[in-house]
Scaffold this motif. Structure first.
Motif, PDB file in Angstrom:
ATOM      1  N   LEU A 168      53.484 -27.873  36.755  1.00  0.00           N
ATOM      2  CA  LEU A 168      52.308 -27.300  36.104  1.00  0.00           C
ATOM      3  C   LEU A 168      52.694 -26.072  35.282  1.00  0.00           C
ATOM      4  CD1 LEU A 168      49.659 -27.548  38.976  1.00  0.00           C
ATOM      5  CD2 LEU A 168      49.710 -28.877  36.874  1.00  0.00           C
ATOM      6  N   LEU A 169      53.603 -25.282  35.837  1.00  0.00           N
ATOM      7  CA  LEU A 169      54.037 -24.085  35.133  1.00  0.00           C
ATOM      8  C   LEU A 169      54.759 -24.455  33.841  1.00  0.00           C
ATOM      9  CD1 LEU A 169      54.093 -20.997  35.500  1.00  0.00           C
ATOM     10  CD2 LEU A 169      56.379 -21.254  36.455  1.00  0.00           C
ATOM     11  N   PHE A 219      52.324 -25.612  31.345  1.00  0.00           N
ATOM     12  CA  PHE A 219      51.545 -24.475  30.841  1.00  0.00           C
ATOM     13  C   PHE A 219      52.323 -23.748  29.749  1.00  0.00           C
ATOM     14  CE2 PHE A 219      50.921 -19.794  31.859  1.00  0.00           C
ATOM     15  CZ  PHE A 219      49.862 -19.640  30.974  1.00  0.00           C
ATOM     16  N   ILE A 270      51.525 -23.378  25.521  1.00  0.00           N
ATOM     17  CA  ILE A 270      51.533 -22.177  24.695  1.00  0.00           C
ATOM     18  C   ILE A 270      52.559 -22.317  23.572  1.00  0.00           C
ATOM     19  CG2 ILE A 270      52.013 -19.706  24.707  1.00  0.00           C
ATOM     20  CD1 ILE A 270      50.812 -19.539  27.415  1.00  0.00           C
ATOM     21  N   ALA A 288      51.333 -24.453  20.845  1.00  0.00           N
ATOM     22  CA  ALA A 288      50.241 -23.841  20.094  1.00  0.00           C
ATOM     23  C   ALA A 288      50.771 -22.942  18.990  1.00  0.00           C
ATOM     24  CB  ALA A 288      49.344 -23.048  21.044  1.00  0.00           C
ATOM     25  N   PHE A 289      51.985 -22.386  19.205  1.00  0.00           N
ATOM     26  CA  PHE A 289      52.526 -21.488  18.189  1.00  0.00           C
ATOM     27  C   PHE A 289      53.275 -22.227  17.088  1.00  0.00           C
ATOM     28  CE2 PHE A 289      51.474 -18.350  21.324  1.00  0.00           C
ATOM     29  CZ  PHE A 289      51.093 -17.262  20.551  1.00  0.00           C
ATOM     30  N   VAL A 290      53.280 -23.552  17.155  1.00  0.00           N
ATOM     31  CA  VAL A 290      53.866 -24.344  16.070  1.00  0.00           C
ATOM     32  C   VAL A 290      52.707 -24.952  15.289  1.00  0.00           C
ATOM     33  CG1 VAL A 290      55.375 -26.267  15.503  1.00  0.00           C
ATOM     34  CG2 VAL A 290      55.799 -24.904  17.562  1.00  0.00           C
ATOM     35  N   HIS A 291      52.726 -24.820  13.973  1.00  0.00           N
ATOM     36  CA  HIS A 291      51.609 -25.335  13.194  1.00  0.00           C
ATOM     37  C   HIS A 291      51.727 -26.852  13.018  1.00  0.00           C
ATOM     38  CE1 HIS A 291      48.231 -25.169  10.497  1.00  0.00           C
ATOM     39  NE2 HIS A 291      48.891 -25.966   9.667  1.00  0.00           N
ATOM     40  N   VAL A 317      45.528 -29.764  18.702  1.00  0.00           N
ATOM     41  CA  VAL A 317      44.508 -29.949  19.734  1.00  0.00           C
ATOM     42  C   VAL A 317      44.775 -31.226  20.529  1.00  0.00           C
ATOM     43  CG1 VAL A 317      42.828 -31.092  18.224  1.00  0.00           C
ATOM     44  CG2 VAL A 317      42.066 -29.893  20.273  1.00  0.00           C
ATOM     45  N   VAL A 368      45.273 -31.133  24.519  1.00  0.00           N
ATOM     46  CA  VAL A 368      44.396 -31.875  25.442  1.00  0.00           C
ATOM     47  C   VAL A 368      45.215 -32.860  26.268  1.00  0.00           C
ATOM     48  CG1 VAL A 368      42.502 -33.538  25.585  1.00  0.00           C
ATOM     49  CG2 VAL A 368      42.316 -31.558  24.089  1.00  0.00           C
ATOM     50  N   ALA A 423      46.819 -30.983  28.967  1.00  0.00           N
ATOM     51  CA  ALA A 423      45.802 -30.596  29.954  1.00  0.00           C
ATOM     52  C   ALA A 423      45.440 -31.781  30.847  1.00  0.00           C
ATOM     53  CB  ALA A 423      44.567 -30.057  29.252  1.00  0.00           C
ATOM     54  N   VAL A 424      45.341 -32.977  30.226  1.00  0.00           N
ATOM     55  CA  VAL A 424      45.017 -34.155  31.033  1.00  0.00           C
ATOM     56  C   VAL A 424      46.125 -34.422  32.048  1.00  0.00           C
ATOM     57  CG1 VAL A 424      44.724 -36.670  30.943  1.00  0.00           C
ATOM     58  CG2 VAL A 424      43.510 -35.221  29.315  1.00  0.00           C
ATOM     59  N   LYS A 433      48.179 -32.214  33.321  1.00  0.00           N
ATOM     60  CA  LYS A 433      48.089 -31.190  34.360  1.00  0.00           C
ATOM     61  C   LYS A 433      46.969 -31.505  35.351  1.00  0.00           C
ATOM     62  CE  LYS A 433      48.523 -26.756  33.148  1.00  0.00           C
ATOM     63  NZ  LYS A 433      48.149 -25.553  32.354  1.00  0.00           N
TER      64      LYS A 433
END
Lengths: 218, 550, 89
Positions: free
Chosen positions: C15-16, C19, C23, C26-29, C35, C39, C42-43, C45
């Motif tokens: 999980l770590l 996680f 992040i 998210a910092f890569v465009h 998204v 997601v 997240a699913v 996890k």
């Protein structure tokens, strides 16, 4: 058997049946929770697809670091809760209590950090309503983002508060020696609740905090 | 097990304890059922009072006794009282509470405290709603459509919204309790396909309560937030989306129709097979059909929104899916009919109500197909055709089924028989009164009379007068059972354990039942409904048994 | 049955890692793919939490069904609502 008779409610035949019923009841309750949050997620999906730019610029007001720390905190609390249940299954009262205390501290940490975040949002006039001020191009739609932000994290925080109160009760019961290696359904079911609340946050963090991170003006 | 040491006379659940506390703190599912019975009857007559006012106003084309505003409040509060506070809890919370444990051979529901708690939640929700009713009312329609309810109405919808929110949790808790009880507490040998169909119906209903209710709850939270803060979520003027509210609302509120009708279908299945003295026709189909309706019911909510601005393509999908619901519904009607065919029907009160259900539900269901079709719905939406359609389902269907159940199980619940003559008479009156009230409304709606107006063009008057006349007969039909059922309580408990000679486990207990239902957990070795063939110990006509009993 | 502690630690580690991955990504465009990836992670996890922390993996089929039902109905709510919004003309 006689040892458990006091724990066995009259409508059940044996402890196994009672335990299975309690677990199933908890799962049924969690289903309702999934759909309760589900309504909010539906609103989120609808509005985000409708107003992607406003959601991105509004999301830039959120604190990725604080939210990130909280994600880690909740993850840790889920682990300690799982270990508390493990200890309860082994009938180890001492370490059950110890892991529950860790869980409690982590849960409170989450709420304190969340409280600071809310405080910043209020100070920046980002709470929806008459005082809402946004510097983006679509203030109305950005306000919508914050409605959902406060609603989703607020309902989540309410669940955390309820969880902490329940945890205190369960800890009291544990300390009094109510649970044994054979009877500890309340501990297990509370664990299910706690993990569920963690799962909600697993989705909330990327959906609310991590929209268009690269577009943030650092 | 009876031993010599036990007294011959044993306390039933009614006289196992006396005093206010023994009722208000009871954990006995049977007593909680009685508490629910009193609460929902109270709201039924409140809702009925509003209905009387509506029909009186509609006797003449112009406004007579109330203003437009009052009329709006009357139909709103009629809907709220009847749907949320009567129909949804009616069969599950009263008959389900009483008989789900008894029919599966359990001593109680899985969570008795939760059960009592749900009754208190119901009443707290009810108090919020009553508060609004006596302090000015609410005029949003029972659907609380935004943005009217959030931004425009001059009445205050917040207390009712809070009340319905709380009520929702009462409903959820009942659902959870039933799901767990049916899964985990069936008597040994009582496999899924030996369950009475009322249990299947209660199970399907609980699934809907658990899966649907939370969504409307959160929709109401958002609505209350918008109302109180003036921040847009649903109001388009405030950058909100009104159709989103309708989606969230109908995701629950369409399946909620099945919360009302499925338990009635369960009751009718019990009654039809018992009084036809025949096995139910197509048992497995009946069970699957009921689960099928529960699941399909979640896929059709958009048919309430054909003219709302919803996408036409989504409308097509919702229309097509709505037609699918007709299949399991038809299976049920055909199977009841097939069960009755060549049966030795005993024309007692419960089956008269069941006949009423089958006929009226069929009309209600078939007219639903008109409304599920996109093109005809555009013409019929928001007319009296819709009003007539859902009253055929909810009153002709759900209430008839409820009364069938009350009459069928009354001797078990109270130990007393009601007056058969009066009961048959009122069943007849209800059927006649109901049709006279609501059939003209189909015609009115087809002619174009819109719903929710207190005035109408004079050419609609004849049919409206018929409808009001029918309503007065209908009202009488509800009052008479109140009287003879209450009257029966004065008589001694002579109904006997099994007055109808039924096969279910609930009939193996004394009437009224013992506090813990069963002395010994029963064991089930056969399918339900073995009524013919003489192999079953009770396979004799109802009347013979009754004669032997007296 | 009692799940060994080892498994809890492993799941927490996974999980770590996920996680941190969330992040990092998210910092890569990546445009709209950000998204979808977020997601998806997240699913995964959530699934890990449900299966191991919530013991569904070790439970009866009935618990599986209950746990899945909530998410299945959530998908019904999403899909049919979006069927409207995605096809507006």
């Amino acid at each position: 058997m006689s040892k458990h008779d006091s724990e066995l409610a009259h409508q059940f035949e044996d402890m196994a049946q009672q335990k299975e019923a309690a677990t199933l009841g908890m799962w049924a309750f969690l289903i309702t929770e999934v759909l309760f949050f589900g309504g909010l997620f539906t609103a989120y999906i609808v509005f985000r697809t409708e107003f992607p730019a406003a959601f991105a610029s509004a999301s830039h007001h959120l604190d990725v670091v604080m939210g990130g720390i909280n994600t880690g905190v909740l993850l840790g609390s889920s682990l300690t809760m799982a270990l508390a249940v493990h200890a309860a299954q082994e009938g180890n009262r001492k370490s059950t209590l110890a892991f529950m205390t860790f869980t409690l501290v982590l849960g409170l940490t989450f709420l304190i950090i969340k409280g600071f975040e809310y405080q910043h949002k209020f100070a920046d006039n980002l709470f929806p309503g008459a005082n809402f001020v946004s510097h983006g191009a679509e203030p109305g739609h950005e306000q919508l983002f914050f409605v959902l932000y406060f609603m989703m994290t607020g309902v989540h925080a309410a669940h955390m508060i309820v969880g902490i109160l329940l945890l205190l009760i369960i800890m009291g019961m544990t300390a009094k020696g109510k649970f044994t290696a054979t009877y500890h359904s309340p501990v297990e079911n509370f664990g299910l609740y706690w993990h569920f609340v963690d799962i909600v946050w697993i989705f909330l963090y990327p959906l609310l905090y991590l929209i268009d991170v690269t577009g943030r003006a650092q | 097990m009876t031993t010599l040491n036990e007294p011959l006379y044993r306390d039933d659940y009614l006289n196992a304890g006396y005093g206010v506390k023994s009722w208000f703190l009871t954990l006995d599912h049977k007593r909680i059922a009685i508490l629910y019975l009193i609460s929902i009857t109270f709201f039924f007559f409140i809702g009925g009072f509003f209905a009387v006012m509506l029909r009186l106003e509609l006797m003449t084309p112009q406004g007579d006794i109330v203003t437009a505003e009052t009329y709006n409040k009357l139909f709103t509060m009629h809907g709220i009282a009847m749907i949320f506070f009567f129909l949804i809890p009616s069969i599950p919370a009263v008959l389900g509470n009483f008989f789900v444990p008894m029919m599966i051979g359990a001593r109680d529901l899985a969570f008795p405290r939760l059960n009592l708690f749900s009754w208190y939640l119901y009443n707290v929700g009810g108090l919020f709603t009553l508060y609004t009713m006596v302090t000015g009312g609410i005029d949003t329609g029972w659907t609380f459509y935004a943005p009217y309810s959030s931004s425009y109405t001059l009445s205050d919808p917040v207390p009712v919204v809070v009340g319905v929110f709380i009520l929702g949790f009462s409903s959820i808790l009942t659902g959870i309790n039933f799901l767990v009880t049916i899964h985990k507490m069936r008597a040994p040998g009582l496999t899924w396909f030996r369950l009475p169909l009322f249990i299947w119906a209660s199970y399907a209903t609980s699934v809907i309560q658990v899966l649907g209710t939370p969504v409307v709850a959160i929709a109401l939270v958002l609505l209350g937030f918008e109302r109180l803060t003036g921040v847009g979520i649903f109001d388009p003027k405030l950058d909100g989306d009104p159709i989103l509210f309708q989606h969230l609302f109908w995701f629950y509120s369409h399946p909620a129709v099945y919360i009302m009708i499925l338990p009635s279908m369960g009751v009718v299945s019990e009654v039809v097979t018992c009084f036809a003295r025949k096995r139910i026709f197509g048992y497995k189909f009946m069970a699957f059909a009921i689960m099928g309706i529960a699941v399909l019911g979640f896929l059709v909510w958009g048919h309430h929104m054909f003219i709302s601005g919803q996408s036409i393509y989504a409308g097509l999908v919702f229309s097509a899916l709505s037609f699918l619901v007709a299949i399991p519904s038809a299976i049920k009607v055909f199977n009841w009919t097939a069960t009755l065919y060549k049966g030795q029907i005993e024309f007692r009160t419960p089956i008269l109500y069941a006949f009423g259900f089958i006929g009226l539900f069929t009309i209600g269901g078939l007219t639903g197909l008109f409304l599920a079709s996109l093109a005809t719905d555009v013409h019929l939406t928001d007319t009296y055709f819709v009003v007539a359609h859902f009253h055929y389902i909810m009153v002709g269907g759900a209430v008839m089924g409820y009364l069938a159940g009350i009459h069928y199980w009354w001797p078990k619940m109270t130990g007393r028989m009601y007056h058969e003559g009066w009961a048959k008479f009122s069943a007849l009156i209800l059927f006649v009164g109901f049709n006279l009230t609501f059939f003209p409304q189909f015609i009115l709606g087809f002619m174009g009379m819109p719903r929710r107006y207190y005035v109408y063009p004079p050419e609609y008057q004849v049919l409206n007068v018929m409808s009001t006349a029918g309503a007065s007969i209908l009202g009488l039909g509800y009052l008479i059972p109140m009287i003879y059922l209450l009257w029966s309580l004065r008589k001694p408990k002579t109904a006997g354990a099994n007055p109808w000679n039924s096969t279910g486990l609930e009939w193996t207990t004394p009437s009224p039942p013992l506090p813990h239902n069963f002395d010994e957990v029963p064991e089930v070795t056969h399918e339900p409904y073995i009524y013919e063939g003489g192999s079953h110990p009770h396979a004799v006509p109802v009347s013979d048994h009754e004669a032997a009993h007296e | 049955m009692i799940v060994p502690k080892k498994i809890y630690y492993r799941v927490a580690l996974a999980l770590l890692v996920l996680f941190i991955l969330t992040i990092a990504v998210a910092f890569v465009h990546l445009g709209p793919f950000n998204v979808y990836i977020a997601v998806t992670i997240a699913v995964i996890k959530a699934t890990l939490v449900v299966l191991y922390f919530m013991h569904v993996r070790y439970h009866t089929r009935l618990t599986w069904i209950f746990a899945s039902a909530g998410f299945l109905w959530l998908i019904i709510l999403f899909v049919l609502t979006l069927a409207d919004y995605a096809t507006r003309s």
